[in-house]
Each structure stands twice: as structure tokens, then as C-alpha cells.
Scaffold this motif. Structure first.
Motif, PDB file in Angstrom:
ATOM      1  N   ILE A 252     -20.544  -1.452  -9.464  1.00  0.00           N
ATOM      2  CA  ILE A 252     -20.256  -0.827 -10.769  1.00  0.00           C
ATOM      3  C   ILE A 252     -18.738  -1.235 -11.216  1.00  0.00           C
ATOM      4  O   ILE A 252     -18.212  -0.485 -12.084  1.00  0.00           O
ATOM      5  CB  ILE A 252     -20.679   0.675 -10.716  1.00  0.00           C
ATOM      6  CG1 ILE A 252     -19.787   1.289  -9.945  1.00  0.00           C
ATOM      7  CG2 ILE A 252     -21.962   0.811 -10.545  1.00  0.00           C
ATOM      8  CD1 ILE A 252     -19.400   2.749 -10.256  1.00  0.00           C
TER       9      ILE A 252
ATOM     10  N   HIS B 192     -15.283   5.132 -13.047  1.00  0.00           N
ATOM     11  CA  HIS B 192     -14.524   5.846 -14.178  1.00  0.00           C
ATOM     12  C   HIS B 192     -15.245   7.106 -14.312  1.00  0.00           C
ATOM     13  O   HIS B 192     -14.173   8.146 -14.589  1.00  0.00           O
ATOM     14  CB  HIS B 192     -14.894   5.045 -15.595  1.00  0.00           C
ATOM     15  CG  HIS B 192     -14.071   3.713 -15.501  1.00  0.00           C
ATOM     16  ND1 HIS B 192     -13.970   2.856 -16.629  1.00  0.00           N
ATOM     17  CD2 HIS B 192     -13.267   3.220 -14.649  1.00  0.00           C
ATOM     18  CE1 HIS B 192     -13.184   1.968 -16.423  1.00  0.00           C
ATOM     19  NE2 HIS B 192     -12.867   2.045 -15.560  1.00  0.00           N
ATOM     20  N   ILE B 193     -16.493   7.189 -14.344  1.00  0.00           N
ATOM     21  CA  ILE B 193     -16.933   8.659 -14.862  1.00  0.00           C
ATOM     22  C   ILE B 193     -18.146   9.047 -13.569  1.00  0.00           C
ATOM     23  O   ILE B 193     -19.026   8.033 -13.610  1.00  0.00           O
ATOM     24  CB  ILE B 193     -17.633   8.777 -16.245  1.00  0.00           C
ATOM     25  CG1 ILE B 193     -16.489   8.481 -17.260  1.00  0.00           C
ATOM     26  CG2 ILE B 193     -18.138  10.160 -16.199  1.00  0.00           C
ATOM     27  CD1 ILE B 193     -17.068   8.377 -18.741  1.00  0.00           C
TER      28      ILE B 193
ATOM     29  N   GLU C  80     -24.882  10.028 -11.506  1.00  0.00           N
ATOM     30  CA  GLU C  80     -24.599   8.953 -11.811  1.00  0.00           C
ATOM     31  C   GLU C  80     -22.973   8.445 -11.842  1.00  0.00           C
ATOM     32  O   GLU C  80     -22.401   9.426 -11.950  1.00  0.00           O
ATOM     33  CB  GLU C  80     -25.102   9.046 -13.524  1.00  0.00           C
ATOM     34  CG  GLU C  80     -24.760   8.161 -14.403  1.00  0.00           C
ATOM     35  CD  GLU C  80     -25.338   8.246 -15.832  1.00  0.00           C
ATOM     36  OE1 GLU C  80     -26.429   8.491 -15.941  1.00  0.00           O
ATOM     37  OE2 GLU C  80     -24.300   8.053 -16.662  1.00  0.00           O
TER      38      GLU C  80
ATOM     39  N   PHE D  40     -20.557   5.872 -13.402  1.00  0.00           N
ATOM     40  CA  PHE D  40     -20.293   4.835 -14.227  1.00  0.00           C
ATOM     41  C   PHE D  40     -18.787   4.133 -14.052  1.00  0.00           C
ATOM     42  O   PHE D  40     -17.910   5.067 -13.607  1.00  0.00           O
ATOM     43  CB  PHE D  40     -20.178   5.625 -15.824  1.00  0.00           C
ATOM     44  CG  PHE D  40     -19.781   4.558 -16.725  1.00  0.00           C
ATOM     45  CD1 PHE D  40     -20.648   3.905 -17.524  1.00  0.00           C
ATOM     46  CD2 PHE D  40     -18.318   4.740 -17.134  1.00  0.00           C
ATOM     47  CE1 PHE D  40     -20.131   2.656 -18.580  1.00  0.00           C
ATOM     48  CE2 PHE D  40     -17.958   4.052 -18.330  1.00  0.00           C
ATOM     49  CZ  PHE D  40     -18.764   3.158 -18.917  1.00  0.00           C
TER      50      PHE D  40
ATOM     51  N   SER E 238     -16.257   0.140 -14.344  1.00  0.00           N
ATOM     52  CA  SER E 238     -15.867  -0.894 -15.076  1.00  0.00           C
ATOM     53  C   SER E 238     -16.954  -1.981 -15.469  1.00  0.00           C
ATOM     54  O   SER E 238     -17.135  -2.839 -16.295  1.00  0.00           O
ATOM     55  CB  SER E 238     -14.518  -1.555 -14.787  1.00  0.00           C
ATOM     56  OG  SER E 238     -14.717  -1.998 -13.482  1.00  0.00           O
TER      57      SER E 238
ATOM     58  N   GLY F  75     -20.400  -1.333 -14.845  1.00  0.00           N
ATOM     59  CA  GLY F  75     -21.884  -1.080 -14.776  1.00  0.00           C
ATOM     60  C   GLY F  75     -22.122   0.351 -14.423  1.00  0.00           C
ATOM     61  O   GLY F  75     -21.056   0.961 -14.204  1.00  0.00           O
ATOM     62  N   MET F  76     -23.204   0.848 -14.275  1.00  0.00           N
ATOM     63  CA  MET F  76     -23.490   2.207 -13.881  1.00  0.00           C
ATOM     64  C   MET F  76     -24.746   2.350 -13.013  1.00  0.00           C
ATOM     65  O   MET F  76     -25.645   1.358 -12.972  1.00  0.00           O
ATOM     66  CB  MET F  76     -23.886   2.902 -15.179  1.00  0.00           C
ATOM     67  CG  MET F  76     -24.363   4.361 -14.856  1.00  0.00           C
ATOM     68  SD  MET F  76     -24.554   5.167 -16.621  1.00  0.00           S
ATOM     69  CE  MET F  76     -26.324   4.066 -17.357  1.00  0.00           C
ATOM     70  N   VAL F  77     -24.692   3.068 -12.064  1.00  0.00           N
ATOM     71  CA  VAL F  77     -25.840   3.487 -11.250  1.00  0.00           C
ATOM     72  C   VAL F  77     -26.161   4.856 -11.070  1.00  0.00           C
ATOM     73  O   VAL F  77     -25.455   5.909 -11.324  1.00  0.00           O
ATOM     74  CB  VAL F  77     -25.748   2.804  -9.790  1.00  0.00           C
ATOM     75  CG1 VAL F  77     -24.484   3.769  -8.914  1.00  0.00           C
ATOM     76  CG2 VAL F  77     -26.971   3.243  -8.875  1.00  0.00           C
TER      77      VAL F  77
ATOM     78  N   ILE G  75     -31.278   3.426 -10.685  1.00  0.00           N
ATOM     79  CA  ILE G  75     -31.444   2.406 -12.026  1.00  0.00           C
ATOM     80  C   ILE G  75     -30.089   2.012 -11.964  1.00  0.00           C
ATOM     81  O   ILE G  75     -28.861   2.753 -12.102  1.00  0.00           O
ATOM     82  CB  ILE G  75     -31.898   3.138 -12.954  1.00  0.00           C
ATOM     83  CG1 ILE G  75     -33.090   3.748 -12.847  1.00  0.00           C
ATOM     84  CG2 ILE G  75     -31.494   2.153 -14.280  1.00  0.00           C
ATOM     85  CD1 ILE G  75     -33.320   5.132 -14.037  1.00  0.00           C
TER      86      ILE G  75
ATOM     87  N   SER H  53     -27.442  -0.266 -14.359  1.00  0.00           N
ATOM     88  CA  SER H  53     -27.124  -0.869 -15.664  1.00  0.00           C
ATOM     89  C   SER H  53     -26.033  -1.898 -15.584  1.00  0.00           C
ATOM     90  O   SER H  53     -24.852  -1.290 -15.057  1.00  0.00           O
ATOM     91  CB  SER H  53     -27.175   0.264 -16.667  1.00  0.00           C
ATOM     92  OG  SER H  53     -28.069   0.922 -16.410  1.00  0.00           O
TER      93      SER H  53
ATOM     94  N   MET I 298      -8.557   3.633 -19.035  1.00  0.00           N
ATOM     95  CA  MET I 298      -9.221   3.059 -17.817  1.00  0.00           C
ATOM     96  C   MET I 298      -9.814   1.406 -18.071  1.00  0.00           C
ATOM     97  O   MET I 298     -10.168   0.921 -17.352  1.00  0.00           O
ATOM     98  CB  MET I 298     -10.261   3.714 -17.182  1.00  0.00           C
ATOM     99  CG  MET I 298     -10.075   5.363 -16.759  1.00  0.00           C
ATOM    100  SD  MET I 298     -11.276   6.127 -15.799  1.00  0.00           S
ATOM    101  CE  MET I 298     -11.002   7.653 -16.277  1.00  0.00           C
TER     102      MET I 298
ATOM    103  N   VAL J  25     -20.555  -1.738 -20.154  1.00  0.00           N
ATOM    104  CA  VAL J  25     -20.748  -3.224 -20.102  1.00  0.00           C
ATOM    105  C   VAL J  25     -22.322  -3.283 -20.380  1.00  0.00           C
ATOM    106  O   VAL J  25     -22.845  -4.512 -20.840  1.00  0.00           O
ATOM    107  CB  VAL J  25     -20.255  -3.840 -19.081  1.00  0.00           C
ATOM    108  CG1 VAL J  25     -18.722  -3.952 -18.808  1.00  0.00           C
ATOM    109  CG2 VAL J  25     -20.962  -3.395 -17.599  1.00  0.00           C
TER     110      VAL J  25
END
Lengths: 341, 341, 341, 341
Positions: A147, A151-152, A247, A249, A251, A253-255, B266, B268, C204, C239
Motif C-alpha cells: 500500500i 496514510h490512514i 483498513e 490506506f 500512497s 493502495g488500501m487493504v 480486499i 485496492s 502526505m 490510487v
């Protein structure tokens, strides 16, 4: 220690969490033997030892500690006894698996950690959620850089129903009893320490919780050393069951991980599409993680390696929990460093 | 039989499926004791007995059958030995858990079932999928009338990779080796017997499978006594993993179950949204169902009740499998009654 | 106004959002006629009028305002012109649909709202997301009491990519440009006013955003008058696409809405299971909501009823946005009442 | 044809499907003009022309055909008139968009296709589902080789409720009325022709459908020239709404598309987790595909290219439908070649 010899455990505390570890130690872990059980309530110790075919049951844990044939103890007694038992166990050279939290008092924690350090025994703290396949997957993906830079972070952690008010009164409050798992998860997932915390909370579920000096609902903002921002939302009562989502999040992507359910059924009918609620509570939800954490503790004993959740990992969430209370009470963001000077 | 006394098992066959049942019998089932293991390969029997702390290991299963202290056997040897072992076990009054299929020959099956009947012992066939939480949920909802009258059944059952060609050659063909589970599932879910079957199939995965006289891909239409229509689709190779989905559609609704995954993550990213593949194969996918079926077998022994999967339940899918081959070869729908005159 | 007569619109501003409204007014809304387009860039006005078969194009909006045959205007010009145009439009008795925000200055907003009040014309602010089927469903379920008393609101609102730095400079900052939609959504979903706000944020995504005096990532805690707590998380760059999710948790349940995707495909392969990213940005994501909001505005004109998003609804999120900036700068929770004395 | 000039359409048939195409032609398609509407019921033609601001309405379609200013016709009249109108339209050099099926009679279809061929006009058949984003995505992924060689196709196609019995009587039966879309989809997705068909079906929804000589439930096996096997399951009544799912499984993976829903909400409550049913029926579900198919028809006129769904594409599913009836009646698999000698 030879890998051929069983690791012999003593279990201290035969209550709810003690039963889980007792059952796992006696049937689920190859190369492990549960040799004795102690509980201040001797009947509880005996009932469990009978059920698990464990040869010895005591009312005092000292008998376990002084048994030279026992290698390690699992400390599942009430929180206020943890530090003392740890200190006494180190004196007997036992390795120690201790349930969270170590204590509600930093001085007692530090004394216990110092004793562990001096004795050179292994100490692992029971932050079992790190061993859950969902959260472990998130950690792995973050650590692998999938990811990018985090960031978050979002953690949703809601119990299906509040504990009894009597328990609430001695629990140390929501942050040390419940959110402490989320504080650990936050550090684990982001891979950075919390720098500052801000809490917005209230009593929304049950006024008795408020009367007991606690709150039951909270939204907690965390600022990490690495710049990431986290938010935890807690409730003592999610009527649809145990809500445990995470979750991260970043730079690149996000998981996200969702809740686990008892089955995958989808029922489509005239009045809508219906599916299963999350697994009810931690016993159902974290079954495998309790086994996995103990497996890794045994491995760290056999390999003489650092346990995956150390004493410091047990201490830091307590500090964050204290900062959480201060933030809630003073209605302002609180630096963790206010507690570490 | 007293509920206080352990049920003592002998395990016959220490291969892949024998290991699963052996492990479950020795550690996962309260009130059960695995007392002996037999395998024509004595080393295999010894290795497993050592690993599971089982006191006795033999190369001949007769030693187990003649042991008066053993209450029940789990038959996990090769299919061609099942019927004979069942008959011999009944002569010694043992209760029998037997892996599927009972045999590929109806006369041998009938002789075994007759012996069981006469001896009055319990016989349960290893259709473990009935004990899977997903399929059990579907069955419950159908039985409770939640979907009304069943109209259409869909079973997708695809393996992640074909077995070795040597295994294919002795497997009895795809319908008796693989689809037999789906035939059982079809009867179980719809709650009605299959009346007619039509097969469209082919060799799409590996020409060697065709050379061995088998096929690897099939779409099978079932017509049930109660009017419902079912369709099973099979493949010996789903590159994304073990695909085990079921759907029952009826006058008042539909219930579907999806695949199980190792986690719920998941991810993304710029190139799309990604999640976990299904659990790889039956060992991972049906772990709990192997324990649950044995638990119910033990319960039927203790309660002196009918096992949840009887000898007849073991026989019928073999007949359907034979009809499937006939349909494939003769390129026409085949009545099950063609085999039962 | 007779329901038989078309409502005649003038469009002021032929930029990105003006084009959307222009197209909808000219082809998607029965009983509506787009009669003229004005833009300070006359070529833009002419191009759009040509494309949409609109008879008149001007560089000055006053020509539209003074056209007695025009009933209503859609104000899609730059933010700094909104208040002035509203005031002039009220003088000509035009009904006004105005894009958000009304202005960045409360005095100018108040002057505009006062003019509207006096003239008795309709004013609707372009908080289109209220008209999205997902968010509308959440609002309906909350309003129907399906989740009981709201406890926790979660809004995830992340753009796929930041706007140009030149735009950032004049945008009023992330809270007035981007989060303003979420502030509106928060009020709309919870059905209560924000009492206090706390912001944790940072740069960020792109240091240039920081150099422009803005931030690009924020986690915002809202405390509502009714006791509920909300959290908004914003990023200028997800992204994987436009991330627009909402969840309201309450005493009796929870309602969540996920992202919309261009299709529902799921691709299962050796390397995992893959599906579509969210719809890219607001043009794709909110297509239907732009039509729906204008339909309701027209309805409020025809029915002489209060528009669904009033001038006050346009003002309050600006105030919350100002409080957000103050919280971020002063690193403390800020009461909304600090701005309304 | 100049791209600057509008393509002028005449609409023949102002019923349910005529209204959809009429509305799209008059408002949704740039560069298109709906110039006239004809319907045997003149009131219907007039009502629609009034609503859509179309200048001309007739009871006889010949007036449209003989209008030299009209470029193309959309044939939405009853099925038995299609072939005749096509033939007459070719005589006037009109391009033809014709709803499915062309006819129930192969000779009439062939006469129509021959006339189109001779006249050199464009003919597109209304298999709109090819233009749906879900199915188009599946086709693209199959064509790109993402799933390797196709092995198994699954189509679930169920209506929310059966049409009136009077309609059933003249519909040509379920295979020519309803499954015809799925036959087209099967060819389109797999990219190969159907070689053999087998049908298992029955009357499960409404005995009146059986009395009308039709069935309401079917499971249809298709064997394709390229070796793939397909299965379609149809029902005239899915109480939970319009069920339109597709899956193609191949040597390298699988692509699945699920139903579309009006929103993405998930409601979690004490009694389970609930979400939206599929969009109710084809008007809601295929809104965009009706626009897209017409856009492509107009494009084929402008570009003088082959339309994406040709006359042959209209003929083949009729033949498959006939084979389906034969299979059902004779209870055997039927080769498509039985109809093409």
C-alpha cells in the motif's frame, strides 16, 4: 531445549480465558503438555483438570511455580495478580505467557519487565489478534509495501454486548479493557509508534456504565510518529454481533479486512437479500488466533528467540490507554510523551 | 454404552484420509480414544501411531477387529477393501465408519450392507460435506421451507488440480471418485431422490485423463422425483483453487453459498481490486466437517441412534454414478431405475 | 406556475460542472428548457450552446437575468461570483440553483441569503450527493429508525487524484472545497447539527499542496448535538479511484454503503480474485444525482415548495469548514458556536 | 452519410419496447432525430409522439417507409409483422433496427435476410444484453484470453414474474421468447456455435402456463463446436427479482458477473445482514444497454460498417430455440444440424 521433549506448561487461572488456553495447551499444540492447573477457586481448577485429563490441580499457583518439571506458565488470573506472578515466575526460571493487560499501573509493569529481563526468561503478552489470519494479512501487505506509505488507518472494534457492570467497575475502563487490543493492533499494522491521541466518547449504550465512571462509545484519533493518522471506533454494543474490521490506506493502495461469518450463505427472498451476521464474540472469532499465539510462544522457547509480542508490546498500549483517558477527561489531544517523561 | 466410558477406535488405513481421521480421533474428539492403527504398509501405521501417541500399530487390520476392547473402526483403506472389511468388522460387532465409496460394485455393496443390517452395528459413510457449515445451512433453510418448493439446484464442484494419472486409472472414473460427493449433496439438499440423469462431458484439462478412459469436465443434469431439476458442473482443474458452491432456487426464494477463503482481505490498487482465492483443497476447506461427521458418528453409537449418513446413503450415489457413465457413453438421459430393477 | 408550461433555465458558467447541468437541463429533464448560456469566456458559452442546441449564448450573465422569459438560473460560475449573482438574480425574480459553496465569506453568504429571503425566490444549493441512491437509502433507513439512535457515523471520502496546484490555491482549502460535501452529508445522514470538530491532518500526497498552504489528508471528528460522534477521513489521492463510503451505526443496527463500480465482474485466476475499481470520479459516480437534484429543484418551483437543500444548508457546511481550519491550526477541538456568536 | 447530418428515424410500434427506443432516440442519442412514430393503435402513436415532441404519428407504418427524409426504422411491432416490415423497408432503402426475434418461422426469416442482403441496407437485431457493461466485460475478458480456453459457461436467467397467460399463448414459448436472449449470450460469450442441446424442463411456477402448452422452468445444456459446455437455467418467476448472472470458466481462470442492485447498502441488525434485491426487471436492469445498442447501430450507419448484431445473429438463436423444443418434447439431446440440413 531439545525439540524431542515436550514443553510442560502450568496454567494459572481457570476462568474464561484460562479455559481457552487450557484446552489449546492440552489438545491443540503438538509437543506441549499441560501438567498442572491452579486457580484460587480450587473447584474450578479441578473441574478443568478433570475435563482436560490434566494430572494436577491446585488452589495456589506457587505449587506450579516451584515444580521443577514445569517449563512455562500461562498467566490467566485476574489482572491485578499478573505483575506479582510474573516476578515470582521469573524467580523460578519459568517462561511466561501472560494475558493482557500486564497491569493498570506502570510501576508494577516496569518491575515485572525488569524481573523478566534479569531472569532472561521468555515473556509473551496475549495480544492474540496479531495472530488472526485477517490482521496478519494486513500487516504482511503493509510490511511488503503493497500500500506504499501508510496514510490512514481505520479500526472498527465493537463488542456484541457490554460485560456485567461489576466487571466494568474493575476493568480499568474501556481503553485499558477493550481498546487496548486496538492500540496494539494500530502499532502492529502501521509499524510506527503513536505520538498523540484524541478521544471523543460518550455513554450511549447503558447509563449504568456512565455511573460506573466509564464510557461505552468512543472515536479515537491517533497520530503516529511516521505521520500516519489512525481512527478507532469502539462500541460496547453492536446488536448485529462482534464487529472487527480494519483498513489501512496508503500512497499506493488500501487493504481492508471484513468480519468473519459462520457461513457464506446468501438468502434472496421477496423482502430482500440476507446473509449471516459476524461470528458472535471473541471465543468464536479468534479461536485460531489463540492457538497460533501459543504455538509461536512455544516456538520462541524452543528456538530461544524473542517472542512475537514482548513485554514492551504489553506496556505501550497501557500508556496509550492512559493518554486516552486524559484526552477524554481534558477534552484535548494528548501527547504520549506526557506519560513517558 | 455408558457415556462415561471412552469410545475406543481402531483406524484402518494410514494414508491421506486416514491421517485426517486419525488426528481428529486422537485430539479433537472428547470421549474418544484412538487405540490402534493398521496399514498394509506397517511403516505408515507406525509413523502415524508414533506421531499421535497411539499405543498399537499393525500391518493387518484383523488384529484390530479381533481386539475386544475396541468399539469401532474407521475404514480408510483403499476402496476395493471396504466391503470385505465391513463384513469382517460386523462379525466382530464393531461399529463402522467407512470412507466413500463403499465399493464400485453393487453386489459387493449389498453384501456389506446386509452384513451390517444383520449384525445391528452402526455404519456411517464418509460424506463429510453434509457436515460443512455452508451446506448444512442450505439444507436447513430448504428443510425449513425458506425457499418454498425447490425448483433448480446448482452445484459447482471443481478441484484445484487433477490427481496423478495412476490414481485416475483406479479411481472408478470421475463420477465415482469426485462427483459422488455432489450426488450425495444433491440428494441431501433437495430432499428427494434422483430419477433421471444426463451428462455432457469431455476431456479438456489433460489428454492423459482421456487416455486413461476418464473425462475431466462434466455438466450433469439431474431430474428429481419431486420435480426439481439439478445441475452439477465439475472440472478436475480450477486454477484459482477448490471451487465448492451450491445454490437452491425455489418458489419462495433462493439460498446460495460461496467459497471459503483463508482471510477476508480486499486489496485496492491502481490495477484493480484483489482478494483471496478459495481455500486450496479439501484438507483446508473441509477441516471442520471431518471432525463434525466423526462427532456425529460417535453420538449415534452412544445414543444408539441411526447415523446421519447410512449405508443406503452410501449406495445410492454409486448407482447415480453408474447411470452417469451410461448417459455419457450412450449420449442420452438415463433413468436411475434402469439400474434398480 | 402551470405544470403544462416548461420551466425555462439560463445557465451561468459553462465549465466542467456547467456542462453537466447544461446537458441535463437540455436533454434529461422533462418539462424543462435550457434557453440561454452565459460564460465570461464567450467561446465556451457558444460551444456548449451549439452542442446542446441552445438558442442563446452570452458573455455576460446579466443578459440572462434580464430576460423576462427565463424562470430560473443555474449558477455554475466561479465561487467568488456566486453571492453577487444570487443577489442580482433575486432582483429579477429568478429562482436560483447555485453550486457549492455559496461563498467562502460568511457576510457575503448572509447578504445573498437575505436577498433570497426578501425576494421569496427558490434557492437550492448543489449538494448533489444527497440525491445519490446509496446515501439517500442510508438517510431513509436512519430516518425510519432502522438503526435506532445514531451513535457513530463514518464517512470515507477520497478523491482519485488531486486537482492542479493552481486550483488548490483558490479553492478555499480542502475543507471548503472537498470536505464541505462530507460536512453536508454528515448533517443530512445523522439528522443533527455538528457541535464540535477536531481535525488531525497532514500533507502526505504532494508537498506542493503544503506549499500552497493546504493539506491533502485529514481525519475529522465531529460531535453532534444529539450526542452522536462522526468521523470523516479524506485524502486527495486514492490510487484505486474515487472512494465514497458511508456507515451509520446505532443502538439497533448499522447501515453501510459501498462504492459503485462500472461492472460487477469477478475474475478468479492463479494469482487471486480480481474485480473492478470504483467508478473513477464524480462525473461517473454521481451522474444520476446531478439529474435528480435538478429534478427536485424544478419540482420545488412548480409546487412552490421548499427546495430540498436550502440556503442555510449551504451556509452551515462553510461554518464547519472554517471551524475545521481553526481546529487544524490550533491543534484543539473547536466548538461550532465559536463562529456563530 | 455525412456525420454532420442527423440520422432520422421512424419508430414502428409504440408499445413497451417501442417506448424505450422512442425515448432513447429522441433524447439520449446525439446526432439522431426521431421524425415519426407509427402504431396500429393510432392513439398510442399519438400519445408517444406528443410526449416526445415528435412531429408525426401514423397508424400505418408504410407512411414512414415511404418518407424519403427518413433514414432508418426501429421495428418494435409484434413479432409476426417483423419479417414483412423488414422486406418492405429494404424496398425503400431504409436501415433497419429490428427487435428480437425476427420471426418464429425460418422461411420468413430467410426471406427477410435475403431482402436485406440484396438491398445492402444495415440490419441490426435487438439483442441488447450484448451491450450491458457486465456481459460486455465478460466477453472482452474471454476474447482477450484471460480465462484461457473456455470450458464451462453458466447462465442464470430468471424473470421476476411471468407475463400474462394471453401473452404466453402467442410468445412462441419460453425458448423463443425468453431463452432466446440467453442463446444469443451463449454464442456471444463463448465465441463458438452451439452444436447440440439438451433440455430438462417443467411447469413449476403456474399450471396455466402448462395448459397454454408452455413450460416455465428449464435447465438447458449446450455443447459448443469448440468443445465447451454451457448450461442455462431459466425460471419465469424469481420472487427476489430479475436474476441475470453469467460465468465463464476456462483453462486459465473464471469470470463471473453478478446482479445489479439499486444501491449498495448493507443493513446489519439483530436478525441478520440485509441488502438490496436485484433491479426489478429489464427496464431498470438494461436501461443503458438499450441506449448503447442504438448508438452502435447509428454508428454502423454513419461508418457504413457491419452492425454488431447481424441478421444471422438474429436467425441462429431461433434455430437453437426450435432445437430446444424438440429436445424437451423428445427427451433427448438434439443436434442443431437437424435443423440446418
Amino acid at each position: 531445549m531439545s525439540t524431542l521433549k515436550n514443553v510442560r506448561f502450568g496454567l494459572i487461572g481457570a476462568g474464561r480465558i484460562g479455559k481457552i488456553h487450557g484446552e489449546n495447551l492440552s489438545t491443540r499444540l503438538p509437543g506441549v503438555e499441560l501438567a498442572a492447573i491452579a486457580d484460587v477457586n480450587l473447584t474450578a481448577a479441578r473441574d478443568l483438570s478433570h475435563k482436560l485429563h490434566v494430572p494436577a490441580a491446585y488452589s495456589d499457583y506457587q505449587t506450579i511455580l516451584s515444580d521443577g518439571a514445569i517449563d512455562a506458565v500461562a498467566v490467566c488470573s485476574s489482572t491485578d495478580t499478573h505483575a506479582q506472578i510474573i516476578i515470582e515466575a521469573t524467580a523460578q526460571g519459568k517462561h511466561i505467557f501472560c494475558e493482557k493487560p500486564i497491569d493498570h499501573n506502570l510501576e508494577k509493569i516496569d518491575a515485572a519487565l525488569e524481573a523478566v529481563e534479569k531472569a532472561g526468561v521468555k515473556l509473551q503478552i496475549g495480544f492474540n489478534r496479531r495472530f488472526d489470519p485477517n490482521f496478519r494479512k494486513v500487516r504482511e501487505m503493509v510490511a511488503e509495501g503493497k500500500i506504499g506509505k501508510p496514510h490512514i488507518l481505520r479500526i472498527t472494534s465493537r463488542d456484541p454486548a457490554p460485560p456485567p457492570i461489576d466487571y466494568i467497575r474493575v476493568s480499568g475502563g474501556i481503553f485499558l479493557d477493550m481498546t487496548i487490543h486496538d492500540f496494539d493492533m494500530a502499532r502492529y499494522l502501521v509499524g510506527s509508534e503513536v505520538r498523540e491521541i484524541y478521544v471523543a466518547g460518550g455513554v450511549m449504550v447503558d447509563p449504568q456504565i456512565g455511573e460506573a465512571g466509564d464510557i461505552d462509545t468512543a472515536v479515537i484519533t491517533l497520530q503516529f510518529e511516521n505521520g500516519a493518522i489512525g481512527v478507532i471506533d469502539n462500541s460496547r454494543q453492536a446488536v448485529y454481533g462482534y464487529d472487527q474490521r480494519v483498513e489501512v490506506f496508503g500512497s499506493d493502495g488500501m487493504v481492508t479486512v471484513l468480519n468473519n461469518t459462520p457461513d457464506t450463505h446468501i438468502y434472496s427472498a421477496v423482502d430482500g437479500v440476507h446473509s449471516s451476521k459476524p461470528l458472535y464474540f471473541f471465543l468464536e472469532r479468534y479461536t485460531e488466533s489463540f492457538i497460533a499465539e501459543m504455538k509461536e510462544f512455544v516456538k520462541s522457547i524452543r528456538d530461544d528467540s524473542t517472542p512475537p509480542v514482548t513485554g514492551i508490546d504489553g506496556r505501550i498500549p497501557v500508556v496509550i490507554g492512559m493518554a486516552a483517558w486524559k484526552s477524554y477527561q481534558e477534552r484535548r489531544p494528548v501527547l504520549i510523551s506526557e506519560f513517558t517523561q
